[in-house]
Design an enzyme around this catalytic site. Structure first.
Site, PDB file in Angstrom:
ATOM      1  CD  GLU A 147      -2.839  -1.239   2.371  1.00 52.92           C
ATOM      2  OE1 GLU A 147      -2.772  -0.349   3.255  1.00 52.92           O
ATOM      3  OE2 GLU A 147      -3.683  -2.145   2.371  1.00 52.92           O
ATOM      4  CD1 TRP A 167       5.173   0.263  -4.365  1.00 50.07           C
ATOM      5  CD2 TRP A 167       5.720   0.418  -6.526  1.00 50.07           C
ATOM      6  NE1 TRP A 167       6.063   1.315  -4.509  1.00 50.07           N
ATOM      7  CE2 TRP A 167       6.407   1.419  -5.828  1.00 50.07           C
ATOM      8  CE3 TRP A 167       5.897   0.324  -7.916  1.00 50.07           C
ATOM      9  CZ2 TRP A 167       7.263   2.321  -6.451  1.00 50.07           C
ATOM     10  CZ3 TRP A 167       6.753   1.222  -8.536  1.00 50.07           C
ATOM     11  CH2 TRP A 167       7.430   2.201  -7.803  1.00 50.07           C
ATOM     12  NE  ARG A 213      37.130   0.434 -25.946  1.00 51.88           N
ATOM     13  CZ  ARG A 213      36.932   1.511 -26.701  1.00 51.88           C
ATOM     14  NH1 ARG A 213      36.387   1.380 -27.912  1.00 51.88           N
ATOM     15  NH2 ARG A 213      37.264   2.704 -26.260  1.00 51.88           N
ATOM     16  N   GLY A 268      32.797   3.873 -21.217  1.00 54.51           N
ATOM     17  CA  GLY A 268      31.809   4.902 -21.560  1.00 54.51           C
ATOM     18  C   GLY A 268      30.616   4.345 -22.316  1.00 54.51           C
ATOM     19  CB  ILE A 275      33.603  -4.801 -18.389  1.00 61.60           C
ATOM     20  CG1 ILE A 275      34.323  -5.474 -17.213  1.00 61.60           C
ATOM     21  CG2 ILE A 275      34.048  -5.399 -19.729  1.00 61.60           C
ATOM     22  CD1 ILE A 275      34.003  -6.952 -17.017  1.00 61.60           C
ATOM     23  CD  GLU A 330       7.755 -11.611  -4.942  1.00 62.37           C
ATOM     24  OE1 GLU A 330       7.385 -12.412  -4.073  1.00 62.37           O
ATOM     25  OE2 GLU A 330       7.057 -11.297  -5.919  1.00 62.37           O
ATOM     26  N   GLY A 349       4.957  -1.448   2.954  1.00 61.27           N
ATOM     27  CA  GLY A 349       5.534  -2.447   2.050  1.00 61.27           C
ATOM     28  C   GLY A 349       6.090  -3.599   2.865  1.00 61.27           C
ATOM     29  NE  ARG A 378      10.557 -12.854   0.702  1.00 60.18           N
ATOM     30  CZ  ARG A 378      10.151 -12.632   1.936  1.00 60.18           C
ATOM     31  NH1 ARG A 378      10.332 -13.535   2.874  1.00 60.18           N
ATOM     32  NH2 ARG A 378       9.556 -11.497   2.245  1.00 60.18           N
TER      33      ARG A 378
HETATM   34  C1  LIG Z   1       8.493  -2.261  -9.643  1.00 62.44           C
HETATM   35  C2  LIG Z   1       7.860  -2.806  -8.389  1.00 62.44           C
HETATM   36  C3  LIG Z   1       6.924  -3.820  -8.492  1.00 62.44           C
HETATM   37  C4  LIG Z   1       6.286  -4.293  -7.333  1.00 62.44           C
HETATM   38  N1  LIG Z   1       5.295  -5.243  -7.453  1.00 62.44           N
HETATM   39  C5  LIG Z   1       4.556  -5.558  -6.361  1.00 62.44           C
HETATM   40  C6  LIG Z   1       3.421  -6.425  -6.487  1.00 62.44           C
HETATM   41  O1  LIG Z   1       3.125  -6.945  -7.568  1.00 62.44           O
HETATM   42  N2  LIG Z   1       2.663  -6.657  -5.388  1.00 62.44           N
HETATM   43  C7  LIG Z   1       2.962  -6.106  -4.170  1.00 62.44           C
HETATM   44  O2  LIG Z   1       2.242  -6.367  -3.214  1.00 62.44           O
HETATM   45  N3  LIG Z   1       4.043  -5.305  -4.010  1.00 62.44           N
HETATM   46  C8  LIG Z   1       4.845  -5.009  -5.081  1.00 62.44           C
HETATM   47  N4  LIG Z   1       5.926  -4.178  -4.938  1.00 62.44           N
HETATM   48  C9  LIG Z   1       6.192  -3.567  -3.643  1.00 62.44           C
HETATM   49  C10 LIG Z   1       7.411  -4.137  -2.947  1.00 62.44           C
HETATM   50  O3  LIG Z   1       7.130  -5.430  -2.475  1.00 62.44           O
HETATM   51  C11 LIG Z   1       7.796  -3.155  -1.823  1.00 62.44           C
HETATM   52  O4  LIG Z   1       8.290  -1.982  -2.440  1.00 62.44           O
HETATM   53  C12 LIG Z   1       8.833  -3.739  -0.895  1.00 62.44           C
HETATM   54  O5  LIG Z   1       8.275  -4.778  -0.116  1.00 62.44           O
HETATM   55  C13 LIG Z   1       9.419  -2.684   0.054  1.00 62.44           C
HETATM   56  O6  LIG Z   1       8.414  -1.965   0.672  1.00 62.44           O
HETATM   57  P1  LIG Z   1       8.448  -0.344   0.670  1.00 62.44           P
HETATM   58  O7  LIG Z   1       8.738   0.098  -0.702  1.00 62.44           O
HETATM   59  O8  LIG Z   1       7.205   0.132   1.307  1.00 62.44           O
HETATM   60  O9  LIG Z   1       9.680   0.025   1.574  1.00 62.44           O
HETATM   61  P2  LIG Z   1       9.641   0.211   3.167  1.00 62.44           P
HETATM   62  O10 LIG Z   1       8.994  -0.946   3.803  1.00 62.44           O
HETATM   63  O11 LIG Z   1       9.107   1.561   3.457  1.00 62.44           O
HETATM   64  O12 LIG Z   1      11.209   0.179   3.493  1.00 62.44           O
HETATM   65  C14 LIG Z   1      12.063   1.293   3.235  1.00 62.44           C
HETATM   66  C15 LIG Z   1      13.497   0.915   3.640  1.00 62.44           C
HETATM   67  O13 LIG Z   1      13.552   0.576   5.012  1.00 62.44           O
HETATM   68  C16 LIG Z   1      14.074  -0.725   5.156  1.00 62.44           C
HETATM   69  N5  LIG Z   1      13.429  -1.385   6.300  1.00 62.44           N
HETATM   70  C17 LIG Z   1      12.079  -1.523   6.505  1.00 62.44           C
HETATM   71  N6  LIG Z   1      11.852  -2.146   7.669  1.00 62.44           N
HETATM   72  C18 LIG Z   1      13.076  -2.419   8.209  1.00 62.44           C
HETATM   73  C19 LIG Z   1      13.528  -3.043   9.429  1.00 62.44           C
HETATM   74  N7  LIG Z   1      12.667  -3.578  10.286  1.00 62.44           N
HETATM   75  N8  LIG Z   1      14.865  -3.119   9.665  1.00 62.44           N
HETATM   76  C20 LIG Z   1      15.755  -2.621   8.758  1.00 62.44           C
HETATM   77  N9  LIG Z   1      15.394  -2.002   7.598  1.00 62.44           N
HETATM   78  C21 LIG Z   1      14.070  -1.913   7.341  1.00 62.44           C
HETATM   79  C22 LIG Z   1      13.793  -1.450   3.853  1.00 62.44           C
HETATM   80  O14 LIG Z   1      14.678  -2.551   3.645  1.00 62.44           O
HETATM   81  C23 LIG Z   1      14.018  -0.313   2.887  1.00 62.44           C
HETATM   82  O15 LIG Z   1      15.397  -0.169   2.658  1.00 62.44           O
HETATM   83  C24 LIG Z   1       6.630  -3.753  -6.073  1.00 62.44           C
HETATM   84  C25 LIG Z   1       7.621  -2.756  -5.982  1.00 62.44           C
HETATM   85  C26 LIG Z   1       8.237  -2.290  -7.117  1.00 62.44           C
HETATM   86  C27 LIG Z   1       9.278  -1.205  -6.997  1.00 62.44           C
END
Ligand SMILES: Cc1cc2nc3c(=O)[nH]c(=O)nc-3n(C[C@H](O)[C@H](O)[C@H](O)COP(=O)(O)OP(=O)(O)OC[C@H]3O[C@@H](n4cnc5c(N)ncnc54)[C@H](O)[C@@H]3O)c2cc1C
Length: 404
Positions: free
Chosen positions: A132, A162, A289, A361, A358, A384, A136, A264
């Site tokens: 949402e 997403w 190259r 440019g 590798i 994931e 995430g 995963r």
């Molecule tokens: C192109 C794309 C396609 C996607 N497709 C799908 C889909 O089909 N279905 C779906 O449901 N989702 C989808 N996603 C969402 C994706 O699963 C989430 O973006 C991902 O799980 C991370 O959640 P977030 O972006 O809210 O990051 P956040 O949860 O906000 O995390 C932000 C940062 O904080 C870090 N972090 C968070 N909690 C902790 C903790 N406890 N300790 C240490 N570090 C932490 C994270 O590792 C990250 O670096 C997609 C995302 C992208 C970019």
């Protein structure tokens, strides 16, 4: 140019035949056309149509429902090959595969016979939605909710983010809160099988209350759309609760986390595939190259890069297949799937960066394939579950398994 590091193969005859078939398809149809669809950011319809003909939407769906009935290990091999061509193509099948896994493992007989035959042929495609705008990694924090009316049907409200294949899919497996007071929160979550019109932004009739805002503009992973989904009074009949109107309520979180294990492995296979392509490009370019009077491949510093890339790819491939085999054997594989996803996605990014270096440019020029890989690879670190989340899963599981 596929790179074989050894003549030994651990594949069965079926696995070898199908991966060779997919590799040929990738070399002939995907690699030559990926640049066009990436540049246009348009859905690769002709490639997807050919994938339907090859049966690639039903690889793991049982034969009784019209699929190939193959296991996760074979599927991971196929995904590796597809991702060697272009990870967006594996994105088209990935959420579909997760949806079919959810149905096969948790669906009622009616749900299986209603959806699986059409999913096996690719006539309908599936999406998978947890994330949402504000949530995430912390899935238990979702806000979207569903409330059951007196007639037994559910009303779904909330905004999802997403969603890969969010527009072109016909069915979305979506996680909703059904008991906001549940303690712990995960026990109050349910997975709904929400149907919609493919490629339609505003749904009407039976599917009214589900809209798909314009697709999100992304750095890479073009061609396959990522969208928000807005549920606003969407009605879902009780028989579309995954697992059935009574048994499935409150089971959504557990079901989705189970599916994430296979998801995963899938992302890990994509990491191996993109890394493999980066190695192929690096091997070719480094022999073409020349600097200081000889091919750059003759410089030891470049050979060390190639050696490290090939070694890491082999390790990532092995751990990915191990995680897949465990799941196929019916074992819990969250630790191994976490390791595979972590190692392979980081390997994908590292190998793409080394290949980019590798190329000098020219790696920065859109004329060379590595430029696309450089924009695509970072997604695998996020989708994931991020690398940080994988480390949390691995650490927790290690301590559980080795408790003193
Ligand atoms: C192109 C794309 C396609 C996607 N497709 C799908 C889909 O089909 N279905 C779906 O449901 N989702 C989808 N996603 C969402 C994706 O699963 C989430 O973006 C991902 O799980 C991370 O959640 P977030 O972006 O809210 O990051 P956040 O949860 O906000 O995390 C932000 C940062 O904080 C870090 N972090 C968070 N909690 C902790 C903790 N406890 N300790 C240490 N570090 C932490 C994270 O590792 C990250 O670096 C997609 C995302 C992208 C970019």
């Amino acid at each position: 140019m596929a790179v074989e590091t050894a003549a030994y193969t651990e594949q069965t005859d079926v696995q070898r035949d199908i991966t060779e078939m997919v590799r040929q398809f990738v070399d002939e149809q995907i690699i030559p056309n990926a640049e066009h669809y990436d540049h246009e950011d348009s859905f690769p319809e002709p490639i997807v149509e050919q994938m339907k003909e090859l049966g690639l939407f039903g690889v793991t769906i049982p034969e009784e429902y019209g699929g190939m009935g193959l296991d996760l290990t074979t599927y991971a091999m196929i995904v590796e090959e597809l991702s060697r061509g272009w990870i967006s193509i594996s994105g088209v099948v990935n959420t579909h595969f997760i949806g079919s896994y959810l149905l096969m493992k948790f669906g009622t007989d009616e749900q299986k016979s209603h959806f699986l035959p059409k999913m096996a042929t690719g006539e309908i495609r599936a999406a998978f939605s947890l994330s949402e705008p504000e949530v995430g990694s912390d899935v238990q924090g979702i806000k979207s909710s569903a409330r059951q009316g007196e007639d037994g049907s559910w009303e779904l409200n909330g905004q999802k983010m997403w969603v890969t294949n969010g527009l072109g899919s016909s069915v979305v497996f979506v996680l909703m809160k059904t008991d906001p007071k549940a303690e712990p929160a995960y026990k109050g979550m349910t997975c709904f099988i929400t149907e919609k019109e493919p490629w339609k932004e505003v749904n009407e009739g039976d599917y009214a209350g589900l809209t798909v805002p314009p697709k999100i503009k992304k750095m890479g992973y073009k061609g396959v759309e990522s969208t928000e989904l807005v549920y606003d009074g969407y009605r879902c009949p009780p028989e579309r609760v995954l697992g059935g109107g009574e048994e499935g309520v409150g089971q959504g979180f557990v079901q989705m986390m189970d599916a994430l294990e296979v998801g995963r492995v899938n992302v890990a296979a994509r990491g191996v595939g993109i890394a493999q392509r980066a190695l192929e490009l690096a091997l070719r370019y480094s022999q073409e190259r020349k600097t200081f009077g000889k091919p750059i491949a003759a410089h030891q510093a470049i050979q060390f890069k190639l050696a490290d890339m090939a070694t890491k790819i082999e390790a990532a491939r092995l751990v990915t297949r191990k995680a897949a085999r465990l799941k196929d054997a019916g074992e819990r594989s969250d630790l191994e799937a976490g390791m595979a996803k972590l190692l392979a996605s980081e390997t994908g990014k590292e190998c793409v960066e080394e290949c980019f270096r590798i190329h000098g440019g020219y790696g920065y020029s859109k004329e060379y394939e590595i430029e696309r890989l450089y924009r695509d690879a970072p997604l695998l670190l996020i989708g994931e579950g991020t690398s940080e989340i994988q480390r949390m899963v691995i650490g927790k599981k290690l301590l559980q398994r080795h408790k003193i």
